[in-house]
Write a protein that holds these residues in place. Structure first.
Motif, short mmCIF file in Angstrom:
data_model
loop_
_atom_site.label_atom_id
_atom_site.label_comp_id
_atom_site.label_asym_id
_atom_site.label_seq_id
_atom_site.Cartn_x
_atom_site.Cartn_y
_atom_site.Cartn_z
N GLN A 1 0.83 -1.21 0.00
CA GLN A 1 0.00 0.00 0.00
C GLN A 1 0.87 1.26 0.00
OE1 GLN A 1 -2.36 -0.74 3.49
NE2 GLN A 1 -3.95 -1.90 2.37
N LYS A 2 1.95 1.25 0.75
CA LYS A 2 2.85 2.40 0.79
C LYS A 2 3.52 2.64 -0.55
CE LYS A 2 3.84 2.35 5.77
NZ LYS A 2 4.89 2.27 6.81
N ILE A 3 3.89 1.54 -1.23
CA ILE A 3 4.51 1.67 -2.55
C ILE A 3 3.52 2.26 -3.55
CG2 ILE A 3 5.47 0.36 -4.49
CD1 ILE A 3 6.68 -1.57 -2.43
N GLN A 4 2.27 1.80 -3.46
CA GLN A 4 1.23 2.32 -4.35
C GLN A 4 0.94 3.81 -4.09
OE1 GLN A 4 -2.04 -0.36 -3.68
NE2 GLN A 4 -1.09 -2.06 -4.78
N GLN A 5 1.21 4.23 -2.86
CA GLN A 5 0.99 5.63 -2.51
C GLN A 5 2.18 6.53 -2.84
OE1 GLN A 5 -0.01 5.27 1.63
NE2 GLN A 5 -2.00 4.32 1.22
N GLY A 6 3.26 5.93 -3.38
CA GLY A 6 4.38 6.74 -3.84
C GLY A 6 5.71 6.47 -3.17
N ASP A 7 5.76 5.69 -2.10
CA ASP A 7 7.04 5.37 -1.46
C ASP A 7 7.86 4.46 -2.37
OD1 ASP A 7 6.17 6.77 0.69
OD2 ASP A 7 6.26 5.11 2.12
N TYR B 1 19.74 -10.10 -11.46
CA TYR B 1 19.34 -8.81 -10.91
C TYR B 1 18.35 -8.10 -11.83
CZ TYR B 1 19.72 -4.06 -9.06
OH TYR B 1 19.43 -2.82 -8.54
N CYS B 2 18.68 -8.01 -13.12
CA CYS B 2 17.83 -7.27 -14.06
C CYS B 2 16.49 -7.96 -14.30
CB CYS B 2 18.56 -7.06 -15.39
SG CYS B 2 19.92 -5.87 -15.27
N ALA B 3 16.49 -9.29 -14.41
CA ALA B 3 15.24 -10.03 -14.62
C ALA B 3 14.32 -9.84 -13.42
CB ALA B 3 15.53 -11.51 -14.85
N ASN B 4 14.90 -9.85 -12.22
CA ASN B 4 14.10 -9.65 -11.01
C ASN B 4 13.47 -8.26 -11.02
OD1 ASN B 4 13.85 -8.97 -7.90
ND2 ASN B 4 13.99 -11.19 -8.07
N LYS B 5 14.23 -7.25 -11.41
CA LYS B 5 13.72 -5.88 -11.46
C LYS B 5 12.62 -5.74 -12.52
CE LYS B 5 16.24 -3.71 -8.35
NZ LYS B 5 15.62 -3.03 -7.18
N VAL B 6 12.85 -6.32 -13.71
CA VAL B 6 11.88 -6.22 -14.80
C VAL B 6 10.55 -6.85 -14.41
CG1 VAL B 6 11.32 -7.07 -17.12
CG2 VAL B 6 13.54 -6.02 -16.68
N VAL B 7 10.61 -8.04 -13.87
CA VAL B 7 9.38 -8.78 -13.56
C VAL B 7 8.60 -8.12 -12.43
CG1 VAL B 7 8.49 -10.96 -12.64
CG2 VAL B 7 10.14 -10.98 -14.51
N HIS B 8 9.29 -7.69 -11.38
CA HIS B 8 8.59 -7.04 -10.27
C HIS B 8 7.96 -5.73 -10.72
CE1 HIS B 8 9.23 -9.49 -6.65
NE2 HIS B 8 10.36 -9.87 -7.22
N GLU B 9 8.66 -4.98 -11.59
CA GLU B 9 8.11 -3.73 -12.10
C GLU B 9 6.92 -3.99 -13.02
OE1 GLU B 9 7.54 0.33 -12.74
OE2 GLU B 9 8.68 -0.74 -11.20
N ALA B 10 7.04 -4.99 -13.89
CA ALA B 10 5.93 -5.33 -14.80
C ALA B 10 4.71 -5.81 -14.03
CB ALA B 10 6.38 -6.39 -15.81
N ASN B 11 4.93 -6.55 -12.93
CA ASN B 11 3.81 -6.99 -12.10
C ASN B 11 3.13 -5.81 -11.40
OD1 ASN B 11 3.07 -9.94 -11.63
ND2 ASN B 11 5.30 -10.05 -11.81
N ARG B 12 3.95 -4.84 -11.01
CA ARG B 12 3.40 -3.70 -10.26
C ARG B 12 2.75 -2.67 -11.18
NH1 ARG B 12 7.25 -3.26 -6.74
NH2 ARG B 12 8.64 -2.10 -8.08
N MET B 13 3.39 -2.38 -12.32
CA MET B 13 2.95 -1.28 -13.17
C MET B 13 2.56 -1.68 -14.59
SD MET B 13 3.11 1.20 -11.05
CE MET B 13 2.78 2.55 -12.17
#
Length: 492
Positions: free
Chosen positions: A168-174, A254-266
């Motif tokens: 929730q904090k990440i969705q609010q901008g943290d 490292y990069c695959a982890n970042k890509v997938v987590h970002e794609a899941n979130r945004m």
């Protein structure tokens, strides 16, 4: 600790370090059976070991505990299982907590399964990038990337409210760091390193968090800048440290982890993704478009091979024709037919389908309408001979070696009239002797088996064999009878 959640790195370490690893009940039951059967080997158990990530992870950790060797670490579960042995695996059972997927999952279990699927998506992406660079260690990179989020899995399972607050904090901008520090009192990466050290996890997994092996923020910027123009090949770095980092396959993790987590979130159209694509393009010295293509392909493979049912796979987003535009259609989409309705519609368009074509259509409908089916065989019976037409889930060589034409009271009954039966437990055990010779080897003590048959032409009958190590329910049985009725010669 009893009145509130942990609030520091040491408290969270104490909270999680001895927690049991959640593992699917069916996988534990199958593994227990395989260990007790003297005829089973570790090679035969590999598929079961690999099918549950925390089962694999525990075996990997145990191997690195009993055989410490920093220069030749045990990096894959299959190598680990061979080092630990049958007895060693059996001793790990108290460390597991079984969960049952035949019931509606609790919120924390759903979140846990969702995180595991996200990790599978990242691991598959890292593996494909490593394959294309021809680094030769793509299997190691798959497992390192998968297990990198093991602490996050446990946090979602055992501390669901706290992880929900972080989201929730990440969705609010943290940022992730801000949300984790303010809620947990530490970074999840820090906690993961400490837990992995306690669990005797492979050093390569710990290394994937350390800037000694992974570029820092400024170094990532430099690597991304070398692939700034998407129409040109990236430049080469002359910096010695960056050259070392570029040749370390952990950068894919490292990069695959970042890509997938970002794609899941945004979503796949997140503005942050091109940065990581450019870094990988520099590492591989490829055009950015090739890196994106591999990322998308790997997500579809992960959806096909590692769908935990915890969330909608990332690959589903790629089917949206307006994914990369701002014009999302507000019109309601055409209602999709159910698998059985689609089968009926297909069969209605043509009256002269051959038996083999009907069997193939039935197989497709079964995969969609009866998802509990883990294994399936469709046989053709004609001129007193029985042979498999299609199958999925079983080892093909094992199926070919079974004497399906051997005398069988059950197959004889199925071939003579349209029928369906659901067998499991003692009922299944009591009729195994009536199956074709040696076919009982593909039946497990936990098996549920549905058998059905119907004529598909004047002189041909198909026999359908559906088997699962979990459970078939009444809806599954009803759906199969509908499918059988639709392909029956009498209704076409």
């Amino acid at each position: 600790m009893k009145d509130k959640s942990p609030s520091s790195l040491n408290e969270w370490l104490h909270f999680l370090k001895n927690k049991q690893f959640p593992v699917k009940a069916v996988n534990l039951a199958r593994l227990n059976t395989q260990i007790k059967r003297t005829e089973d080997t570790l090679d035969a158990m590999q598929e079961n070991i690999a099918s549950d990530p925390l089962l694999s992870f525990a075996i990997l950790n145990e191997a690195n505990r009993i055989v410490p060797n920093k220069n030749g670490e045990i990096k894959t579960p299959f190598h680990a299982a061979a080092m630990v042995g049958m007895n060693g695996i059996a001793r790990l059972f108290p460390r597991f907590l079984s969960y049952d997927l035949t019931k509606k999952p609790t919120p924390n279990l759903s979140a846990f399964l969702s995180e595991i699927q996200t990790s599978y998506e990242a691991a598959t992406m890292a593996r494909h990038w490593a394959i294309e660079k021809r680094s030769g260690n793509e299997d190691d990179i798959f497992w390192v990337t998968l297990f990198r989020d093991s602490a996050r899995w446990l946090l979602w399972f055992y501390a669901y409210p706290v992880m929900t607050t972080i989201n929730q904090k990440i969705q609010q901008g943290d940022t992730s760091s801000q949300a984790e520090l303010s809620t947990l009192g530490c970074r999840i990466d820090e906690l993961t390193i400490r837990l992995c050290a306690y669990w005797n996890t492979s050093n390569q997994i710990i290394d994937s968090f350390l800037t000694k092996h992974i570029p820092n923020k400024n170094e990532m910027q430099t690597l991304a800048h070398l692939a700034h123009n998407p129409d040109e090949l990236p430049g080469f770095t002359e910096d010695k440290r960056l050259t070392i980092l570029v040749n370390n396959p952990l950068i894919f993790t490292y990069c695959a982890n970042k890509v997938v987590h970002e794609a899941n979130r945004m979503g796949w159209d997140s503005k942050k993704l091109p940065f990581f694509y450019r870094v990988v393009a520099t590492v591989m010295h490829r055009h950015i478009g090739e890196i994106i293509q591999t990322a998308h392909f790997s997500s579809t493979e992960a959806a096909r091979l590692y769908n935990t049912k915890g969330k909608i796979p990332l690959a589903k987003q790629l089917l949206d024709p307006e994914l990369y535009t701002d014009k999302r259609s507000s019109q309601s989409k055409k209602t999709k037919l159910s698998p059985i309705a689609a089968l009926k519609d297909t069969l209605s368009k043509k009256t002269n389908y051959e038996a083999k074509q009907k069997a193939n259509l039935a197989l497709k409908a079964i995969k969609q309408a009866i998802p509990n089916t883990q294994h399936c065989i469709i046989f053709k019976h004609s001129n007193n001979k029985c042979s498999p037409l299609f199958q999925f889930g079983y080892n093909l060589d094992v199926i070919r070696a079974i004497q399906w034409n051997a005398p069988s009271p059950i197959f004889k009954k199925l071939s003579n009239k349209k029928s369906a039966t659901h067998l499991f437990g003692t009922k299944l055990d009591s009729v195994l002797k009536d199956f074709p010779h040696t076919s009982d080897q593909i039946i497990d003590s936990n098996s549920h088996l549905i058998l059905a048959s119907t004529t598909t032409s004047e002189h041909e009958t198909v026999i359908l064999w559906l088997e699962t190590r979990t459970e078939f329910n009444d809806k599954d049985y009803k759906n199969l009878k509908q499918i059988v009725s639709l392909i029956s010669h009498s209704t076409n």
